[in-house]
Design a protein around this motif. Structure first.
Motif, PDB file in Angstrom:
ATOM      1  N   LYS A   1       0.836  -1.211   0.000  1.00 22.00           N
ATOM      2  CA  LYS A   1       0.000   0.000   0.000  1.00 22.00           C
ATOM      3  C   LYS A   1       0.868   1.258   0.000  1.00 22.00           C
ATOM      4  O   LYS A   1       0.566   2.224  -0.701  1.00 22.00           O
ATOM      5  N   ILE A   2       1.954   1.237   0.772  1.00 24.02           N
ATOM      6  CA  ILE A   2       2.870   2.378   0.789  1.00 24.02           C
ATOM      7  C   ILE A   2       3.463   2.577  -0.601  1.00 24.02           C
ATOM      8  O   ILE A   2       3.544   3.696  -1.103  1.00 24.02           O
ATOM      9  N   GLN A   3       3.860   1.481  -1.234  1.00 19.66           N
ATOM     10  CA  GLN A   3       4.450   1.540  -2.572  1.00 19.66           C
ATOM     11  C   GLN A   3       3.451   2.122  -3.573  1.00 19.66           C
ATOM     12  O   GLN A   3       3.807   2.957  -4.402  1.00 19.66           O
ATOM     13  N   ASP A   4       2.210   1.685  -3.493  1.00 19.56           N
ATOM     14  CA  ASP A   4       1.177   2.195  -4.399  1.00 19.56           C
ATOM     15  C   ASP A   4       0.982   3.702  -4.231  1.00 19.56           C
ATOM     16  O   ASP A   4       0.810   4.430  -5.212  1.00 19.56           O
ATOM     17  N   CYS A   5       1.032   4.172  -2.991  1.00 19.92           N
ATOM     18  CA  CYS A   5       0.833   5.596  -2.715  1.00 19.92           C
ATOM     19  C   CYS A   5       2.013   6.439  -3.186  1.00 19.92           C
ATOM     20  O   CYS A   5       1.823   7.529  -3.720  1.00 19.92           O
ATOM     21  N   LEU A   6       3.226   5.944  -2.992  1.00 17.78           N
ATOM     22  CA  LEU A   6       4.413   6.738  -3.301  1.00 17.78           C
ATOM     23  C   LEU A   6       4.966   6.493  -4.696  1.00 17.78           C
ATOM     24  O   LEU A   6       5.771   7.270  -5.184  1.00 17.78           O
ATOM     25  N   ASP A   7       4.580   5.377  -5.311  1.00 18.47           N
ATOM     26  CA  ASP A   7       5.043   5.035  -6.652  1.00 18.47           C
ATOM     27  C   ASP A   7       6.575   5.001  -6.751  1.00 18.47           C
ATOM     28  O   ASP A   7       7.164   5.591  -7.649  1.00 18.47           O
ATOM     29  N   ILE A   8       7.191   4.333  -5.766  1.00 15.82           N
ATOM     30  CA  ILE A   8       8.635   4.097  -5.794  1.00 15.82           C
ATOM     31  C   ILE A   8       8.867   2.612  -5.538  1.00 15.82           C
ATOM     32  O   ILE A   8       7.980   1.923  -5.023  1.00 15.82           O
ATOM     33  N   PRO A   9      10.041   2.086  -5.903  1.00 13.15           N
ATOM     34  CA  PRO A   9      10.280   0.642  -5.777  1.00 13.15           C
ATOM     35  C   PRO A   9      10.131   0.126  -4.338  1.00 13.15           C
ATOM     36  O   PRO A   9      10.454   0.826  -3.373  1.00 13.15           O
ATOM     37  N   GLN A  10       9.666  -1.109  -4.252  1.00 10.51           N
ATOM     38  CA  GLN A  10       9.468  -1.760  -2.957  1.00 10.51           C
ATOM     39  C   GLN A  10      10.762  -1.822  -2.165  1.00 10.51           C
ATOM     40  O   GLN A  10      10.762  -1.640  -0.950  1.00 10.51           O
ATOM     41  N   SER A  11      11.882  -2.042  -2.838  1.00  7.43           N
ATOM     42  CA  SER A  11      13.161  -2.127  -2.133  1.00  7.43           C
ATOM     43  C   SER A  11      13.513  -0.791  -1.467  1.00  7.43           C
ATOM     44  O   SER A  11      14.057  -0.772  -0.351  1.00  7.43           O
ATOM     45  N   THR A  12      13.172   0.303  -2.119  1.00  6.71           N
ATOM     46  CA  THR A  12      13.419   1.632  -1.541  1.00  6.71           C
ATOM     47  C   THR A  12      12.543   1.849  -0.315  1.00  6.71           C
ATOM     48  O   THR A  12      13.009   2.349   0.716  1.00  6.71           O
ATOM     49  N   ILE A  13      11.286   1.467  -0.418  1.00  9.83           N
ATOM     50  CA  ILE A  13      10.361   1.562   0.722  1.00  9.83           C
ATOM     51  C   ILE A  13      10.909   0.761   1.900  1.00  9.83           C
ATOM     52  O   ILE A  13      10.939   1.237   3.031  1.00  9.83           O
ATOM     53  N   SER A  14      11.349  -0.468   1.625  1.00 10.04           N
ATOM     54  CA  SER A  14      11.864  -1.339   2.685  1.00 10.04           C
ATOM     55  C   SER A  14      13.082  -0.730   3.380  1.00 10.04           C
ATOM     56  O   SER A  14      13.218  -0.842   4.603  1.00 10.04           O
ATOM     57  N   GLN A  15      13.957  -0.077   2.617  1.00  9.34           N
ATOM     58  CA  GLN A  15      15.126   0.575   3.221  1.00  9.34           C
ATOM     59  C   GLN A  15      14.696   1.702   4.159  1.00  9.34           C
ATOM     60  O   GLN A  15      15.225   1.836   5.266  1.00  9.34           O
ATOM     61  N   HIS A  16      13.726   2.485   3.734  1.00  9.75           N
ATOM     62  CA  HIS A  16      13.236   3.582   4.573  1.00  9.75           C
ATOM     63  C   HIS A  16      12.511   3.039   5.814  1.00  9.75           C
ATOM     64  O   HIS A  16      12.679   3.579   6.913  1.00  9.75           O
ATOM     65  N   LEU A  17      11.734   1.980   5.644  1.00 14.49           N
ATOM     66  CA  LEU A  17      11.055   1.373   6.790  1.00 14.49           C
ATOM     67  C   LEU A  17      12.062   0.830   7.795  1.00 14.49           C
ATOM     68  O   LEU A  17      11.872   0.969   9.011  1.00 14.49           O
ATOM     69  N   ALA A  18      13.136   0.230   7.310  1.00 14.11           N
ATOM     70  CA  ALA A  18      14.179  -0.298   8.199  1.00 14.11           C
ATOM     71  C   ALA A  18      14.812   0.824   9.016  1.00 14.11           C
ATOM     72  O   ALA A  18      15.065   0.665  10.225  1.00 14.11           O
ATOM     73  N   LYS A  19      15.056   1.961   8.389  1.00 16.07           N
ATOM     74  CA  LYS A  19      15.631   3.110   9.095  1.00 16.07           C
ATOM     75  C   LYS A  19      14.669   3.610  10.172  1.00 16.07           C
ATOM     76  O   LYS A  19      15.073   3.888  11.308  1.00 16.07           O
ATOM     77  N   LEU A  20      13.387   3.704   9.835  1.00 15.09           N
ATOM     78  CA  LEU A  20      12.386   4.158  10.794  1.00 15.09           C
ATOM     79  C   LEU A  20      12.218   3.168  11.936  1.00 15.09           C
ATOM     80  O   LEU A  20      12.068   3.559  13.095  1.00 15.09           O
TER      81      LEU A  20
END
Length: 96
Positions: free
Chosen positions: A43-62
């Motif tokens: 759902k985050i990926q759909d909203c931001l329209d960026i690759p899943q791997s990038t989302i996962s990196q940001h989630l890991a940092k958070l």
């Protein structure tokens, strides 16, 4: 006013939170999680329209900064904000 001068660890912890929040994508993720009450990577990926791997990196940092937690339900992980100070910061930033 409470004295923080004898607690450098507190300043370090707050600085880590601010560093984690200091990226536009992470701010957007946190705002979205607060607005929705939590959601998964897809759902985050759909909203931001960026690759899943990038989302996962940001989630890991958070997650590493103690800002979010992930609740597992089978194969799906739903992320939500788990830090009240961050909630207050976001509400102030976005005048909510």
């Amino acid at each position: 006013m409470e004295s923080y001068s004898n607690n450098p660890k507190l300043f370090e912890a707050y600085a880590e939170i601010l560093k984690a929040l200091g990226h536009p994508i992470r701010l957007c993720i946190i705002r979205g999680l607060l607005d929705t009450g939590g959601c998964n990577v897809t759902k985050i990926q759909d909203c931001l329209d960026i690759p899943q791997s990038t989302i996962s990196q940001h989630l890991a940092k958070l997650k590493g900064a103690g800002i979010i937690v992930g609740d597992r339900n089978g194969l799906e992980i739903t992320y939500r904000v788990a830090n009240e100070k961050v909630e207050k910061i976001i509400k102030i930033l976005f005048d909510q």
